[in-house]
Design a protein around this motif. Structure first.
Motif: not given
Length: 123
Positions: A89-90, A87, A63
């Protein structure tokens, strides 16, 4: 015994960059292999990146591959995580960890942990 203190977290916009640091004190820094993990709210702590005690070998979760870089500065007893092209999602609390197992990526394979630093990525 080794003590770990992370720093460098904060709020960053998607596509931006952030550099996390992990300062180590205690037993010989070069004795350990090092890793970065992260834990998002409601999720398990997951492996992000690792580096061998020699500094010559690094490995990453799929990822973050190509976006994050782990490195170590033996003179400063510091492990770094350069995060680029971040991002949403990080977003997570990021932890550094130390252990003796080469190529470790499981939480149970690391003996020492820092307190964590929060990274928030806005969209």
């Amino acid at each position: 015994q080794v003590q770990l203190v992370e720093s460098g977290g904060g709020l960053v916009q998607a596509g931006g960059s952030l550099r996390l640091s992990c300062a180590a004190s205690g037993r010989t820094f070069t004795s350990y292999n090092w890793g970065w993990f992260r834990q998002a709210p409601g999720k398990e702590r997951e492996f992000v990146a690792g580096i061998h005690r020699s500094g010559g070998g690094t490995y990453y979760a799929d990822s973050v591959k190509g976006r994050f870089t782990i490195s170590r500065d033996n003179a400063k007893n510091t492990v770094l995580l350069q995060m680029n092209s971040v991002k949403p999602e990080d977003t997570a609390v990021y932890y550094c960890a130390a252990g003796w197992i080469v190529g470790a990526s499981a939480r149970s394979e690391f003996a020492y942990w820092g307190q964590g630093t929060q990274v928030t990525v806005s969209s």
